[in-house]
Design a protein around this motif. Structure first.
Motif, PDB file in Angstrom:
ATOM      1  N   VAL A 170       0.852  -1.195   0.000  1.00 53.45           N
ATOM      2  CA  VAL A 170       0.000   0.000   0.000  1.00 53.45           C
ATOM      3  C   VAL A 170       0.884   1.240   0.000  1.00 53.45           C
ATOM      4  N   LEU A 171       0.544   2.206  -0.820  1.00 55.91           N
ATOM      5  CA  LEU A 171       1.213   3.500  -0.834  1.00 55.91           C
ATOM      6  C   LEU A 171       0.299   4.524  -0.172  1.00 55.91           C
ATOM      7  N   VAL A 172       0.784   5.185   0.854  1.00 53.66           N
ATOM      8  CA  VAL A 172       0.007   6.193   1.577  1.00 53.66           C
ATOM      9  C   VAL A 172       0.409   7.578   1.088  1.00 53.66           C
ATOM     10  N   LEU A 173      -0.583   8.346   0.630  1.00 49.93           N
ATOM     11  CA  LEU A 173      -0.350   9.705   0.139  1.00 49.93           C
ATOM     12  C   LEU A 173      -1.281  10.679   0.864  1.00 49.93           C
ATOM     13  N   PRO A 174      -0.847  11.932   1.016  1.00 51.48           N
ATOM     14  CA  PRO A 174      -1.669  12.926   1.717  1.00 51.48           C
ATOM     15  C   PRO A 174      -2.729  13.524   0.799  1.00 51.48           C
ATOM     16  N   LEU A 175      -3.766  14.034   1.429  1.00 57.93           N
ATOM     17  CA  LEU A 175      -4.855  14.663   0.694  1.00 57.93           C
ATOM     18  C   LEU A 175      -5.148  16.017   1.329  1.00 57.93           C
ATOM     19  N   LEU A 176      -5.095  17.072   0.497  1.00 56.12           N
ATOM     20  CA  LEU A 176      -5.410  18.429   0.949  1.00 56.12           C
ATOM     21  C   LEU A 176      -6.739  18.875   0.366  1.00 56.12           C
ATOM     22  N   SER A 220       3.359   1.315  -8.787  1.00 50.99           N
ATOM     23  CA  SER A 220       3.620  -0.125  -8.706  1.00 50.99           C
ATOM     24  C   SER A 220       3.095  -0.734  -7.418  1.00 50.99           C
ATOM     25  N   ALA A 221       2.687   0.093  -6.487  1.00 49.84           N
ATOM     26  CA  ALA A 221       2.142  -0.405  -5.218  1.00 49.84           C
ATOM     27  C   ALA A 221       0.850  -1.170  -5.464  1.00 49.84           C
ATOM     28  N   GLY A 222       0.542  -2.080  -4.555  1.00 47.63           N
ATOM     29  CA  GLY A 222      -0.673  -2.872  -4.709  1.00 47.63           C
ATOM     30  C   GLY A 222      -1.937  -2.049  -4.669  1.00 47.63           C
ATOM     31  N   SER A 223      -1.968  -1.004  -3.831  1.00 53.29           N
ATOM     32  CA  SER A 223      -3.129  -0.124  -3.746  1.00 53.29           C
ATOM     33  C   SER A 223      -2.694   1.220  -3.188  1.00 53.29           C
ATOM     34  N   LEU A 224      -3.608   2.181  -3.252  1.00 55.56           N
ATOM     35  CA  LEU A 224      -3.367   3.511  -2.719  1.00 55.56           C
ATOM     36  C   LEU A 224      -4.196   3.720  -1.457  1.00 55.56           C
ATOM     37  N   LEU A 225      -3.653   4.470  -0.526  1.00 54.93           N
ATOM     38  CA  LEU A 225      -4.419   4.930   0.617  1.00 54.93           C
ATOM     39  C   LEU A 225      -4.209   6.435   0.720  1.00 54.93           C
ATOM     40  N   LEU A 226      -5.269   7.182   0.529  1.00 55.75           N
ATOM     41  CA  LEU A 226      -5.202   8.628   0.669  1.00 55.75           C
ATOM     42  C   LEU A 226      -5.678   8.996   2.070  1.00 55.75           C
ATOM     43  N   VAL A 227      -4.941   9.883   2.729  1.00 56.50           N
ATOM     44  CA  VAL A 227      -5.309  10.294   4.081  1.00 56.50           C
ATOM     45  C   VAL A 227      -5.407  11.811   4.142  1.00 56.50           C
ATOM     46  N   GLY A 228      -6.531  12.301   4.634  1.00 57.25           N
ATOM     47  CA  GLY A 228      -6.765  13.735   4.705  1.00 57.25           C
ATOM     48  C   GLY A 228      -5.931  14.418   5.775  1.00 57.25           C
ATOM     49  N   LEU A 229      -5.477  15.638   5.451  1.00 53.33           N
ATOM     50  CA  LEU A 229      -4.711  16.443   6.397  1.00 53.33           C
ATOM     51  C   LEU A 229      -5.510  17.608   6.961  1.00 53.33           C
ATOM     52  N   GLY A 230      -6.727  17.827   6.446  1.00 55.83           N
ATOM     53  CA  GLY A 230      -7.602  18.827   7.028  1.00 55.83           C
ATOM     54  C   GLY A 230      -7.251  20.261   6.742  1.00 55.83           C
ATOM     55  N   ALA A 231      -6.520  20.528   5.676  1.00 61.37           N
ATOM     56  CA  ALA A 231      -6.127  21.899   5.337  1.00 61.37           C
ATOM     57  C   ALA A 231      -5.981  22.018   3.830  1.00 61.37           C
ATOM     58  N   GLU A 232      -5.884  23.277   3.345  1.00 57.41           N
ATOM     59  CA  GLU A 232      -5.694  23.511   1.914  1.00 57.41           C
ATOM     60  C   GLU A 232      -4.220  23.543   1.532  1.00 57.41           C
ATOM     61  N   GLU A 233      -3.375  23.964   2.469  1.00 58.87           N
ATOM     62  CA  GLU A 233      -1.946  24.090   2.205  1.00 58.87           C
ATOM     63  C   GLU A 233      -1.147  23.262   3.200  1.00 58.87           C
TER      64      GLU A 233
END
Length: 485
Positions: free
Chosen positions: A18-24, A66-79
Motif C-alpha cells: 500500500v502507498l500512503v499519500l496525503p490529501l489536501l 507499482s504499489a498494490g493499492s493507494l491509501l489517501l489520508v486527509g490532512l484537514g487543510a488547503e496548504e
C-alpha cells in the motif's frame, strides 16, 4: 512494532502493498488535491474524496503506481504549510491503524518539511499497533502493519527515534492492555526486569516484607486486601556525565475495585488501566536509556492491587507513611495517592533536579478536562516544563492550580492527614495538594492522565484501549534537559 526503512524509490515505482499519500482540501470548494502528484489528483477527482484530518480512502492503484493499492489520508487543510506536525502525526497514524493485516506500506508526504516527514513516520509507527495476544485464530484478529518504508530524505537519527518512541509506547500499551489476572504487582515487576535486561538500567524490587520493614504504609495498606501482595520497583539509569537528574514516579494499581469503598460494577473492567502511570514512566525510562540521554533517571513503580478481601484496610484506618506522617483512610478508593505518596518520599529524598509523577489519579480530572486532555499541577517551573514538552509532542495537557483553601480540609481528626478532602468539589486539585505534602521543596510536576490513558474509541494514532498518552511528553522533558529538544 513495524520495521522502518528509508527508500529512494519514487511514488510511481515503489514496490509495496500500500502507498500512503496525503490529501489536501481544494481551494474554494475545488476537489481535494494530492500535493505534488497531479496524476493521482486527476485520477481521484471524480470520487470527491474528503480531506478531513485522518479520513482515509483505500483505492486500486491502477497505472498510477507499482504499489498494490493507494491509501489517501486527509490532512484537514488547503496548504501543507498550514498543517501542524501533530496533525500529520494523527493523520498518518490513522492511516497506519487502518492497515492492520497489511504486510508493508510506503508513506510519502511530497513537499513536506523535514519535521513534517519525521512526524508522519512517527505517527505511522505509533498507529501500527495491535494487541491480539489473547485472541484465537477463530476471532480473525489482524496483526498490525508489518513494515513501513519512507519515501523521502529522512535522517537516520529521525528513523531511529521514531522506532524507539513507537517501541516504548507499544510497551506501555501492552502493559496496560494485559488483563489484570496476568499483570499483578509481582508480574509487573518481573516484566520491568525483562524490559530493562539489555539496557544500562539497574532494577531493584521490594517485596511485601521489605515494604513493611521500610515503613511504606501507603503501599502496604492498599495492597493488603489482595492475595497478590504489593511491590515497589526502582529503575535506575545513571549515565556518565549526566547533565541533570530526574525522578519519575508512576501509579501502578494493577486492578482497582475501590477496596471496601467498592466501585459501581459498570465500567469496572477498565480499571485494568489503573497502572498506566507506572507503565508510562517505565516506558520513558526505557526510551531514555535507548536514546542514550545524558540525564540521570530514577524511576519508582508503586504497584498494588486494590481488593476488598478480608484483610483489606477499612475506612477509618490510620496508616503511617514512608516519611512518618500518619493518614486517616476515609475512602479506600482514594488509593492511588496513598501508594504515590510513599514513592514520592523516596523520589524527593534523592534531591533530584525534578520530580515528575504520572497517575490515572482522579475521575475529577476527567470531569474537568474530558477524555483526551491530561492535567498537570505542581511547582510553576516544573509545570511549565511539562507544558513545553506537551506542545512539542502534541499530547494535550492543561495546567490546574493548588488553591490554598483546599489544604485545611486534609487535616486529620486523629491523624496528621486524611486521604480525602471535604465534599466532592475540586477532587483532582485536592489529590494533588495531598501529594504535595510528601514532595518537600524539590521542583515537582504531577500529571493526572485519568482521561486520556484509556480510550473507548480510536483517534489518530491511538486505537481503543491503552493509548500510551503522556509517555512522549515525559520523554520530551528528559530530552529538553539533555539539550535534545
Amino acid at each position: 512494532m513495524p520495521s522502518i526503512t528509508v527508500s529512494d524509490a519514487s511514488v510511481t515505482s515503489v514496490d509495496t502493498d500500500v502507498l500512503v499519500l496525503p490529501l489536501l482540501r481544494g481551494a474554494d470548494g475545488a476537489p481535494s488535491v494530492v500535493p505534488g502528484e497531479d496524476a493521482v489528483t486527476a485520477a481521484v477527482a471524480a470520487l470527491s474524496p474528503s480531506a478531513g484530518r485522518g479520513e482515509t480512502h483505500r483505492l486500486p492503484a491502477g497505472d498510477l503506481t507499482s504499489a498494490g493499492s493507494l491509501l489517501l489520508v486527509g490532512l484537514g487543510a488547503e496548504e501543507l504549510a498550514d498543517v501542524s506536525d501533530q496533525d500529520v502525526r494523527l493523520a498518518y497514524g490513522a492511516a497506519a491503524r487502518s492497515l492492520a493485516g497489511v504486510g508493508s506500506a510506503a508513506i510519502a508526504l511530497p513537499g513536506a518539511t523535514a519535521e513534517q516527514l519525521a512526524a508522519a513516520v512517527e505517527g505511522a509507527a505509533l498507529g501500527a499497533y495491535a494487541f491480539i495476544a489473547h485472541k484465537s485464530e477463530a476471532a480473525g484478529a489482524k496483526p498490525a502493519l508489518g513494515a513501513i518504508s519512507v519515501l523521502g530524505d529522512l535522517a537516520p537519527a529521525a528513523v531511529e527515534r521514531a522506532e524507539i518512541l513507537a517501541d516504548a509506547v507499544a510497551a506501555v500499551r501492552d502493559l496496560v492492555n494485559t488483563p489484570p489476572n496476568l499483570l499483578y504487582p509481582a508480574a509487573f515487576a518481573e516484566r520491568a526486569q525483562e524490559l530493562a535486561a539489555d539496557l544500562p538500567l539497574t532494577v531493584t524490587v521490594l517485596d511485601e516484607e521489605q515494604l513493611v520493614a521500610g515503613g511504606y504504609g501507603g503501599i502496604v495498606g492498599v495492597g493488603q486486601g489482595s492475595a497478590r501482595p504489593p511491590r515497589l520497583v526502582k529503575v535506575e539509569y545513571a549515565p556518565a556525565g549526566a547533565a541533570s537528574s530526574v525522578a519519575l514516579v508512576g501509579k501502578g494499581i494493577t486492578f482497582d475495585t475501590g477496596g471496601i469503598s467498592l466501585k459501581p460494577p459498570a465500567g469496572m473492567e477498565e480499571m485494568t488501566s489503573d497502572m498506566a502511570g507506572a507503565a508510562t514512566v517505565l516506558g520513558a525510562t526505557l526510551a531514555a536509556a535507548r536514546l542514550g540521554l545524558p540525564v540521570a533517571v530514577t524511576t519508582y513503580l508503586a504497584l498494588a492491587e486494590n481488593m476488598p478481601g478480608g484483610g483489606a484496610q477499612r475506612p477509618g484506618d490510620v496508616v503511617t507513611m514512608r516519611n512518618g506522617r500518619t493518614v486517616e483512610v476515609l475512602n479506600t478508593d482514594a488509593e492511588g495517592r496513598m501508594v504515590m505518596a510513599d514513592a514520592l518520599v523516596d523520589a524527593a529524598a534523592g534531591e533530584p533536579d525534578l520530580v515528575m509523577d504520572v497517575a490515572t489519579l482522579t475521575g475529577a480530572a476527567v470531569v474537568a478536562l474530558g477524555q483526551r486532555t491530561a492535567a498537570v499541577m505542581g511547582t510553576e517551573s516544573a509545570r511549565d516544563e511539562v507544558l513545553a514538552a506537551s506542545a512539542a509532542t502534541g499530547e494535550p495537557f492543561w495546567p490546574l492550580p493548588f488553591p490554598e483553601e483546599l489544604r485545611p480540609a486534609l487535616d486529620g481528626l486523629v491523624a496528621d492527614l486524611r486521604n480525602m478532602g471535604a465534599g466532592r468539589w475540586g477532587g483532582a486539585l485536592t489529590a494533588g495538594v495531598f501529594l504535595q505534602e510528601f514532595v518537600g521543596d524539590v521542583p515537582w510536576a504531577h500529571l493526572d492522565i485519568a482521561g486520556p490513558a484509556y480510550a473507548d474509541s480510536p483517534f489518530g494514532y491511538m486505537g481503543k484501549g491503552a493509548t500510551g498518552m503522556s509517555m512522549r511528553t515525559v520523554l520530551s522533558v528528559l530530552e529538553q534537559r539533555a539539550g535534545r529538544a
